[in-house]
Design an enzyme around this catalytic site. Structure first.
Site, mmCIF file in Angstrom:
data_model
loop_
_atom_site.group_PDB
_atom_site.id
_atom_site.type_symbol
_atom_site.label_atom_id
_atom_site.label_comp_id
_atom_site.label_asym_id
_atom_site.label_seq_id
_atom_site.Cartn_x
_atom_site.Cartn_y
_atom_site.Cartn_z
ATOM 1 N N LYS A 257 0.871 -1.185 0.000
ATOM 2 C CA LYS A 257 0.000 0.000 0.000
ATOM 3 C C LYS A 257 0.897 1.220 0.000
ATOM 4 C CE LYS A 257 -4.445 0.977 0.190
ATOM 5 N NZ LYS A 257 -5.540 0.157 -0.373
HETATM 6 P P1 NAD Z 1 -12.832 7.560 -3.158
HETATM 7 O O1 NAD Z 1 -11.846 8.609 -2.836
HETATM 8 O O2 NAD Z 1 -13.243 7.372 -4.579
HETATM 9 O O3 NAD Z 1 -14.161 7.758 -2.290
HETATM 10 C C1 NAD Z 1 -14.146 7.879 -0.884
HETATM 11 C C2 NAD Z 1 -15.498 8.364 -0.424
HETATM 12 O O4 NAD Z 1 -15.522 8.376 1.005
HETATM 13 C C3 NAD Z 1 -15.834 9.789 -0.879
HETATM 14 O O5 NAD Z 1 -17.228 9.891 -1.090
HETATM 15 C C4 NAD Z 1 -15.430 10.626 0.344
HETATM 16 O O6 NAD Z 1 -16.124 11.875 0.400
HETATM 17 C C5 NAD Z 1 -15.855 9.691 1.468
HETATM 18 N N1 NAD Z 1 -15.134 9.935 2.717
HETATM 19 C C6 NAD Z 1 -13.841 10.269 2.908
HETATM 20 N N2 NAD Z 1 -13.582 10.413 4.219
HETATM 21 C C7 NAD Z 1 -14.750 10.154 4.872
HETATM 22 C C8 NAD Z 1 -15.154 10.151 6.227
HETATM 23 N N3 NAD Z 1 -14.265 10.444 7.213
HETATM 24 N N4 NAD Z 1 -16.444 9.822 6.524
HETATM 25 C C9 NAD Z 1 -17.307 9.533 5.533
HETATM 26 N N5 NAD Z 1 -17.004 9.535 4.244
HETATM 27 C C10 NAD Z 1 -15.742 9.845 3.915
HETATM 28 O O7 NAD Z 1 -12.231 6.188 -2.568
HETATM 29 P P2 NAD Z 1 -12.594 4.698 -2.989
HETATM 30 O O8 NAD Z 1 -11.573 4.232 -3.966
HETATM 31 O O9 NAD Z 1 -14.042 4.595 -3.316
HETATM 32 O O10 NAD Z 1 -12.282 3.931 -1.630
HETATM 33 C C11 NAD Z 1 -13.242 3.806 -0.591
HETATM 34 C C12 NAD Z 1 -12.835 2.671 0.334
HETATM 35 O O11 NAD Z 1 -12.788 1.450 -0.433
HETATM 36 C C13 NAD Z 1 -11.465 2.800 0.976
HETATM 37 O O12 NAD Z 1 -11.510 2.239 2.275
HETATM 38 C C14 NAD Z 1 -10.565 1.975 0.083
HETATM 39 O O13 NAD Z 1 -9.397 1.521 0.723
HETATM 40 C C15 NAD Z 1 -11.516 0.833 -0.248
HETATM 41 N N6 NAD Z 1 -11.166 0.100 -1.478
HETATM 42 C C16 NAD Z 1 -11.043 0.747 -2.676
HETATM 43 C C17 NAD Z 1 -10.757 0.010 -3.809
HETATM 44 C C18 NAD Z 1 -10.682 0.658 -5.172
HETATM 45 O O14 NAD Z 1 -10.562 -0.085 -6.165
HETATM 46 N N7 NAD Z 1 -10.788 1.955 -5.295
HETATM 47 C C19 NAD Z 1 -10.548 -1.376 -3.724
HETATM 48 C C20 NAD Z 1 -10.689 -2.002 -2.478
HETATM 49 C C21 NAD Z 1 -11.011 -1.250 -1.362
#
Ligand code: NAD
Length: 428
Positions: free
Chosen positions: A117
């Site tokens: 990561k």
């Molecule tokens: P992103 O940046 O596209 O979206 C994140 C969302 O969460 C946004 O709507 C943001 O406003 C909101 N957010 C941020 N901080 C917050 C808080 N304190 N309280 C509430 N909402 C909050 O990110 P993403 O890629 O969608 O990732 C979201 C989660 O999924 C993360 O935990 C990430 O590690 C996990 N994840 C992502 C992927 C991927 O392919 N992008 C894969 C596996 C896991």
């Protein structure tokens, strides 16, 4: 006084809730499976952790230094794989925990990849596109010696996207002197990305929910209510796909708070609104709720898809859903798990539920290496096969050992990994 190695327990790696939580989950699983203590000792800590300064020129011409990280937790099964996060809370300990989760995720799914990561402590919402480009390029240049298609392959995470990956790929390629598309995944189609990657994590979450509903004999139709915390890449894709299969998404949120409508949200209108305004704040077709209130709404399916440590012992007894499908990494902590399990809420743990992203990243890497690209239908079919197989395997482990789904997922991944570690042996 113990051997020097014990001092690791006082290291910076231990500093975050997510690291302490992930370590406890790991130790709990290894106790259930009676794992070789030497394997436990080796998996408790990352193989490598890099901290880099990322100085960039801001738009006002001043220079500002950001802190960047890349942690490679374990590479027994293959090159390391994991996202790059841009968020104000990024630190070494949390990045290490996320790398550890990637190791277990790749192992439980059966991918020939290890866990890594990365991230930069910054607030990308307050930076211009040019500043983000300079930040990404400098960070890539600082970690260029660590990454590569056979070493460690970054991907998007919170605060990063396809464009970030395009800049990373271009910077790495410029430094090497020729084009290396396979150094990252989650890149745009035009430069070697895979069809289906953008929605893969959300789609994988929904595939798991479909399997869970079948397992629990629970309908998925217009009477099924869904709440999604975090409406980013993962949350928005999962919400739209849940609506597409006929369920009713009644609430979503972003960092500024949430919006709730018991009749079901108009997701097309909401996405258009967010595209223009960057947030759901001000969207009038529903009531405003805080992120805390959102988690406590009565619903059938709760999808936390934002940040870690959202469901804790302080709110777990107020959660009122039948299934929690963890789109986010580490949204539920170990104390909350005990309460949630007592309430008979079915949890699809992060390392299973959100594994669709790394799975299609793996497909992208495989297609890139072969220079042979699949249709979106083929990508989605392969994703379905892997997600449903993984889900069923973890359910089988949970039933066999009479344990919860999270422990079962850890046991399933760790047993594969430990067999590989024992076969490879210990050197020197
Ligand atoms: P992103 O940046 O596209 O979206 C994140 C969302 O969460 C946004 O709507 C943001 O406003 C909101 N957010 C941020 N901080 C917050 C808080 N304190 N309280 C509430 N909402 C909050 O990110 P993403 O890629 O969608 O990732 C979201 C989660 O999924 C993360 O935990 C990430 O590690 C996990 N994840 C992502 C992927 C991927 O392919 N992008 C894969 C596996 C896991």
């Amino acid at each position: 006084m113990g051997p020097v190695g014990h001092d690791l327990t006082k290291s910076e790696w231990e500093g975050s809730d997510l690291f302490r939580n992930t370590s406890k989950l790991f130790v709990h699983a290894t106790q259930q499976m009676h794992l070789d203590p030497n394997i436990i000792e080796r998996l408790k800590w990352p193989k490598r952790a890099f901290v880099v300064s990322v100085p960039i020129r801001l738009d006002d011409n001043s220079i500002r230094t950001f802190i960047g990280y890349r942690v490679q937790h374990n590479m027994t099964l293959g090159p390391a794989k994991g996202g790059v996060r841009y968020h104000p809370d990024v630190n070494l300990s949390e990045t290490t925990a996320l790398a550890m989760l990637m190791t277990f995720k790749c192992a439980v799914v059966g991918l020939p990849l290890g866990g890594a990561k990365g991230g930069i402590r910054c607030d990308p919402t307050k930076m211009s596109r040019n500043e983000l480009q300079r930040l990404t390029r400098r960070y890539t240049s600082e970690i260029a010696h660590l990454i590569g298609p056979t070493k460690d392959i970054p991907a998007p995470d919170i605060g990063t996207d396809q464009q970030t990956m395009a800049w990373m790929m271009d910077t790495f390629s410029q430094e090497i002197g020729f084009t290396v598309p396979d150094v990252v995944t989650g890149k745009p189609i035009e430069i070697g990305g895979s069809l289906g990657r953008t929605d893969a994590t959300g789609r994988g979450v929904v595939y798991c929910i479909m399997e869970a509903a079948k397992y629990l004999d629970m309908p998925l139709d217009e009477t099924t209510t869904v709440v999604v915390q975090g409406f980013g890449k993962v949350g928005a894709s999962a919400a739209r796909k849940m609506a597409k299969i006929g369920c009713k998404v009644i609430a979503i949120s972003d960092v500024a708070g949430g919006i709730c409508n018991s009749k079901g949200l108009d997701l097309d209108a909401l996405c258009d609104y967010i595209e223009k305004n960057k947030t759901s704040e001000g969207f009038t077709e529903g009531d405003r709720v805080t992120n805390e209130e959102l988690l406590e709404l009565q619903c059938d399916i709760l999808i936390p898809a934002a940040v870690s440590n959202q469901i804790t012992k302080h709110n777990a007894d107020k959660i009122k859903c039948k299934i929690i499908a963890e789109g986010a990494n580490g949204p539920t902590n170990i104390d909350a798990d005990l309460i949630i399990n007592d309430k008979n809420i079915f949890v699809i743990p992060d390392i299973v539920a959100n594994a669709g992203g790394v799975t299609v990243s793996y497909f992208e890497w495989v297609q890139g290496i072969q220079k042979l690209f699949w249709s979106e239908k083929e990508v989605n079919n392969r994703l379905w096969n892997i997600m449903s197989d993984t889900f069923r395997r973890v359910v089988h482990t949970a039933e066999e050992h009479k344990i919860d789904m999270r422990t079962a997922a850890y046991i399933s991944g760790i047993s594969k990994l430990s067999r590989a570690m024992l076969l490879r042996g210990f050197w020197p």
